[in-house]
Design an enzyme around this catalytic site. Structure first.
Site, PDB file in Angstrom:
ATOM      1  N   GLU A  45     -49.240  19.052 -27.261  1.00 41.32           N
ATOM      2  CA  GLU A  45     -50.157  18.624 -28.319  1.00 41.32           C
ATOM      3  C   GLU A  45     -49.561  18.948 -29.692  1.00 41.32           C
ATOM      4  OE1 GLU A  45     -54.952  19.176 -29.293  1.00 41.32           O
ATOM      5  OE2 GLU A  45     -53.950  20.496 -27.867  1.00 41.32           O
ATOM      6  N   LYS A 114     -57.576  12.010 -30.241  1.00 43.37           N
ATOM      7  CA  LYS A 114     -58.274  12.943 -29.355  1.00 43.37           C
ATOM      8  C   LYS A 114     -59.786  12.735 -29.483  1.00 43.37           C
ATOM      9  CE  LYS A 114     -58.174  17.868 -28.061  1.00 43.37           C
ATOM     10  NZ  LYS A 114     -57.605  19.188 -28.402  1.00 43.37           N
ATOM     11  N   CYS A 175     -55.530  18.041 -23.981  1.00 45.37           N
ATOM     12  CA  CYS A 175     -55.958  19.444 -23.865  1.00 45.37           C
ATOM     13  C   CYS A 175     -57.430  19.619 -23.514  1.00 45.37           C
ATOM     14  CB  CYS A 175     -55.610  20.188 -25.155  1.00 45.37           C
ATOM     15  SG  CYS A 175     -55.558  21.990 -24.932  1.00 45.37           S
ATOM     16  N   SER A 361     -45.962  58.360 -29.465  1.00 48.93           N
ATOM     17  CA  SER A 361     -46.774  59.577 -29.501  1.00 48.93           C
ATOM     18  C   SER A 361     -46.713  60.399 -28.231  1.00 48.93           C
ATOM     19  CB  SER A 361     -48.235  59.194 -29.762  1.00 48.93           C
ATOM     20  OG  SER A 361     -48.770  58.511 -28.645  1.00 48.93           O
TER      21      SER A 361
END
Length: 714
Positions: A45, A114, A175, A361
């Site tokens: 896309e 789309k 999509c 850490s």
């Protein structure tokens, strides 16, 4: 009789607004597809612009440059002889659409906008585009003058249509349309469309891929047909990682699948499919035939006088249909190892960085971050060994290595680009210092071990001189506010030191032409949600690979990495009690994260999921957990935990506005940037919800139930 066609789909690592780079990757994918005999190529896309341009889509330059790149692509003779499905934004009648452009031999066949836009979660497509709300309607589109000169056309069809070749019918969906209840592929298949393409910009979340693939397989199982799924891959400039996994399915079975996580910029997936199988599959289902004969949706056909199947009057035994294969899924632990690692590599190489700096850490969060960097280095070495020239070029550039150098050793490469530092105080234990050093040695990072007590003492002394007051820790008789301030001093000074060392360590090491290092944060999604971090402390960084990953998943990842990477030192991190080490350690007291928070990390994951994914407020969350957690907990205990969570979530919501950009991997991420749009000033008591919770608790305990007048407006 077989009717064989070779088709191609792809994963492309596109970058927002990298028009020329995106163009070249598209051209490379077309070249590979043609070399493999494909007659149809589909890409991701918005592949010309990159999917994640966001508000840049509102700029007229983006449409202009898209047409310029598209013209350069289709005028090349090398792109002819194959049907192309390419994505870009298009302005039609002054309305901006997210479109697919289908072309053949340098001529645009039609433009398909789309129809259904993604507009939730991380997606805001309706901010940039308008959906095509006219199903089945086709209009005339006037091509830009420059494109008219390239194609020799003035007008092309624009709208909801399909392509008819001499031997098949092809339709496109984009999509989100796959995820809708009435997906276009249903009506397309009933109207005789045999090959459907889907071009996506779908991002990675833990355990999400199976949903995507289930939809594709279910679609082709019910409707029959060939389905080509293309996706973007990589970090195109934001928090999301697009995870590829291009796929070709036929009648509910997978015949080709691309990788999900990979450092290749261009990956083409091809398969030879038999259209006779599609026709036989569909014709054998009587109910489908009835629905197809009665369907009212009739697509306009764009007819082209070509065959996609190779013309050959004799049988060719070398052309055979691709065999059905099993779907491959990564485990969640592998997803954590690979997804953030690929995202970090893209980020590092595209920002022209020299490497990473991580405050290490001795706890599991910074440990997991370090192991993800190690995983990234493994991927780089693997790709270099396989001859990936782009990775080799990028590795040399990032590490400031000579042109004849190759990344062949993981620890050597890590030593060039990865820098760690243990910033100790008198509150630090020898165990955390030792674990940090041993992990650094195993990974290969350039490690610095320092004490910052003098720096902390100087700041406290400055405050004492200015105010006449000296704060002391709670364990020595100080108040809660004194205790908190002394912890925050240490945390914020670590952030200052991190950026100092990140800027100067390459200079200290004599690395030529070096810039600063990217500082890595390591606050997990649960701590961000609860606000269990200091604003502008060492969780403030340039990027955070684990900011969207839960503590529970991180522990599973470390257990996996301990065996997979042969790092037994990781077991010590796994078994250690999570602690910030910001308060003095005595024989009777060791600071514990879960005690400080008043809830476990497992509980935080549940709270986060219910709040964001299930859309629960305090009252509905309490009712759900009342059923789930009793009788293990009493109703009063469940109520107290829910109230406590929402109180601290609310008072710390402001911290989400300045969270370090994190790799998005979890649905309940509290990231304030587009994904979790909630105010940062909230009444933390949630008074009305709390009263309703108290009413239910009283009812469960057989006590007099307080009356709440839900109709009162006084």
């Amino acid at each position: 009789m077989s009717h064989l066609i070779t088709v191609a789909t792809c994963n492309l690592n596109q970058w927002a607004l990298d028009f020329e780079g995106n163009r070249d990757r598209i051209l490379e994918s077309i070249k590979i597809a043609k070399e493999r005999g494909a007659r149809l190529r589909v890409g991701p896309e918005l592949e010309i612009t990159g999917y994640g341009c966001l508000d840049h889509f509102l700029e007229s330059d983006v449409c202009l440059h898209s047409w310029e790149m598209y013209g350069q692509i289709i005028k090349k003779k090398e792109t002819h002889g194959i049907l192309l499905d390419i994505g870009m934004p298009v302005l039609h009648k002054n309305v901006r659409y997210n479109c697919r452009l289908l072309s053949l031999d340098g001529e645009i066949l039609f433009i398909r906008p789309k129809i259904w836009l993604a507009n939730d979660g991380n997606y805001r497509e309706m901010r940039f585009f308008t959906p095509w709300m006219k199903p089945g309607v086709v209009e005339e589109f006037l091509l830009p003058p420059a494109i008219q000169k390239v194609t020799g056309q003035k007008f092309v069809k624009f709208g909801d249509a399909v392509i008819n070749t001499l031997d098949t019918c092809i339709g496109a969906e984009t999509c989100e349309e796959l995820f809708t209840p009435q997906s276009p592929h249903i009506s397309m298949s009933l109207d005789g469309v045999e090959i459907i393409t889907n071009s996506s910009g779908s991002h990675h979340e833990l355990r999400k891929l199976n949903k995507r693939l289930d939809l594709i397989l279910n679609a082709t199982s019910r409707c029959g047909g060939v389905y080509l799924y293309a996706n973007q891959r990589g970090c195109d400039g934001d928090r999301l990682y697009y995870d590829g996994c291009a796929l070709i399915a036929v009648n509910g079975k997978v015949v080709a699948q691309g990788s999900q996580f990979c450092l290749k910029d261009v990956e083409v997936v091809t398969a030879t499919v038999d259209l006779e199988e599609v026709r036989n599959y569909r014709a054998a289902i009587m109910s489908r035939g009835l629905q197809a004969s009665l369907t009212e949706t009739r697509y306009e056909r764009i007819n082209i006088p070509v065959e996609l199947a190779p013309r050959n009057s004799t049988f060719d035994p070398t052309v055979i249909p691709s065999k059905v294969r099993d779907i491959f899924y990564h485990t969640p632990e592998e997803e954590i190892a690979l997804g953030p690692a690929c995202w970090m590599w893209d980020y590092l190489r595209r920002c022209n960085g020299t490497g990473f700096f991580l405050p290490l850490s001795g706890g599991i969060d910074s440990c997991a971050t370090a192991v993800i960097v190690y995983s990234m280095c493994r991927l780089v070495v693997k790709e270099a060994a396989e001859g990936n020239q782009q990775v080799i070029i990028d590795a040399r550039k990032i590490s400031r290595s000579p042109d004849d150098w190759l990344p062949t050793n993981v620890q050597e490469f890590a030593g060039k680009i990865f820098h760690t530092c243990f910033m100790g105080t008198e509150n630090s234990s020898t165990e955390t210092r030792s674990r940090s050093r041993e992990l650094s040695e195993r990974i290969g990072s350039y490690h610095v071990d320092l004490n910052m007590d003098s720096l902390v003492t100087s700041v406290v002394s400055l405050f004492e001189v200015a105010t006449g007051k000296k704060p002391i820790f709670k364990i020595f008789g100080g108040s809660q506010i004194e205790n908190l301030s002394l912890q925050n001093i240490q945390a914020r000074l670590r952030m200052v030191l991190a950026y100092l060392f990140a800027q100067l360590l390459p200079w200290v090491r004599g690395i030529p032409n070096s810039g600063g290092l990217l500082v890595l944060g390591s606050a997990n999604v649960d701590e961000c949600l609860r606000g269990y971090l200091t604003k502008y402390d060492c969780s403030s960084a340039d990027i955070n690979p684990i900011g969207g990953i839960s503590k529970t998943d991180l522990k599973r990842f470390i257990a996996f990495a301990s065996k997979e990477y042969e790092m037994p030192i990781l077991d010590e991190f796994l078994n250690a009690t999570p602690t910030a080490e910001l308060e003095p350690i005595t024989k009777d007291y060791v600071q514990s994260d879960e005690v400080d928070m008043g809830m476990t990390y497992e509980e935080l994951s549940v709270f986060g999921y219910l709040r964001k994914v299930e859309k629960c407020g305090p009252y509905s969350m309490f009712l759900k957990l009342l059923h789930q957690w009793t009788p293990r907990l009493t109703p009063a205990q469940v109520a107290e935990k829910v109230k406590r969570f929402f109180f601290f979530y609310a008072i710390n919501r402001h911290k989400q506005t300045v969270l370090t950009p994190s790799y998005h991997a979890e649905q309940y991420s509290p990231d304030d940037n587009r994904f979790d749009l909630r105010p940062f000033l909230i009444n933390p008591r949630f008074n009305w919800a709390s009263k309703k919770i108290d009413q239910v608790v009283a009812q469960c305990e057989g006590k007099e139930v307080p009356h709440l007048d839900i109709l009162s407006i006084d």
